[in-house]
Scaffold this motif. Structure first.
Motif, short mmCIF file in Angstrom:
data_model
loop_
_atom_site.label_atom_id
_atom_site.label_comp_id
_atom_site.label_asym_id
_atom_site.label_seq_id
_atom_site.Cartn_x
_atom_site.Cartn_y
_atom_site.Cartn_z
N ASP A 33 -0.32 2.96 8.04
CA ASP A 33 -0.20 3.54 6.69
C ASP A 33 -1.52 4.09 6.16
OD1 ASP A 33 2.50 2.83 6.59
OD2 ASP A 33 2.01 0.83 5.85
N GLU A 34 -2.62 3.73 6.80
CA GLU A 34 -3.92 4.15 6.31
C GLU A 34 -4.13 5.66 6.45
OE1 GLU A 34 -8.65 3.25 7.13
OE2 GLU A 34 -7.16 2.47 8.52
N GLY A 63 0.78 -1.23 0.00
CA GLY A 63 0.00 0.00 0.00
C GLY A 63 0.81 1.28 0.00
N VAL A 64 1.94 1.29 0.70
CA VAL A 64 2.75 2.50 0.80
C VAL A 64 3.21 2.97 -0.58
CG1 VAL A 64 4.87 3.49 1.76
CG2 VAL A 64 3.47 1.96 3.14
N ALA A 65 3.47 2.03 -1.47
CA ALA A 65 3.88 2.40 -2.83
C ALA A 65 2.78 3.20 -3.52
CB ALA A 65 4.23 1.16 -3.64
N TYR A 66 1.52 2.85 -3.27
CA TYR A 66 0.42 3.59 -3.87
C TYR A 66 0.31 4.99 -3.27
CZ TYR A 66 -1.11 -0.59 -6.25
OH TYR A 66 -1.17 -1.69 -7.07
N ASN A 67 0.59 5.11 -1.98
CA ASN A 67 0.60 6.44 -1.38
C ASN A 67 1.69 7.30 -2.02
OD1 ASN A 67 -0.17 8.43 0.70
ND2 ASN A 67 1.91 8.08 1.40
N ASN A 68 2.88 6.73 -2.17
CA ASN A 68 3.99 7.47 -2.78
C ASN A 68 3.68 7.82 -4.23
OD1 ASN A 68 5.32 7.23 -0.36
ND2 ASN A 68 6.58 5.51 -1.02
N LEU A 69 3.07 6.89 -4.95
CA LEU A 69 2.65 7.17 -6.33
C LEU A 69 1.66 8.33 -6.35
CD1 LEU A 69 2.53 6.46 -9.35
CD2 LEU A 69 0.76 4.77 -8.76
#
Length: 103
Positions: free
Chosen positions: A41-42, A6-12
């Protein structure tokens, strides 16, 4: 991208938002929120989504306001903390604002 990270989607989403691709950024934040429910991370992703939604010209202000209210309820439910202030709700009362500086 690891589709379960999920963190990768936040960074994206951050990169997309900075490029002005707000709708795509919100979709990335939504994916992170979906993958990170109940984890630390939410909430950063939810904050980023709220920020980006303010720049989404396809959304009505009432929808943006509702996103913020929903987040507030969700956050307070997760922390068990909601405080009502004893101040009077008088719209004619003078508002006093204080500033704190690190200087």
């Amino acid at each position: 991208i690891n589709p379960r990270y999920g963190v990768a989607y936040n960074n994206l989403g951050v990169v997309l938002r900075d490029e002005g691709r707000v709708i795509e950024a919100i979709e990335a934040y939504d994916r992170c929120i979906e993958l990170a429910v109940g984890t630390a991370d939410e909430f950063p992703s939810y904050h980023n989504k709220l920020l980006a939604s303010n720049y989404d010209v396809t959304r009505k202000w009432k929808d943006i306001q509702q996103l913020h209210l929903d987040w507030g309820r969700r956050y307070c439910a997760s922390t068990g903390y909601w405080q009502r202030w004893p101040n009077l709700k008088n719209p004619d009362k003078q508002l006093t604002i204080g500033y704190v500086s690190a200087d």
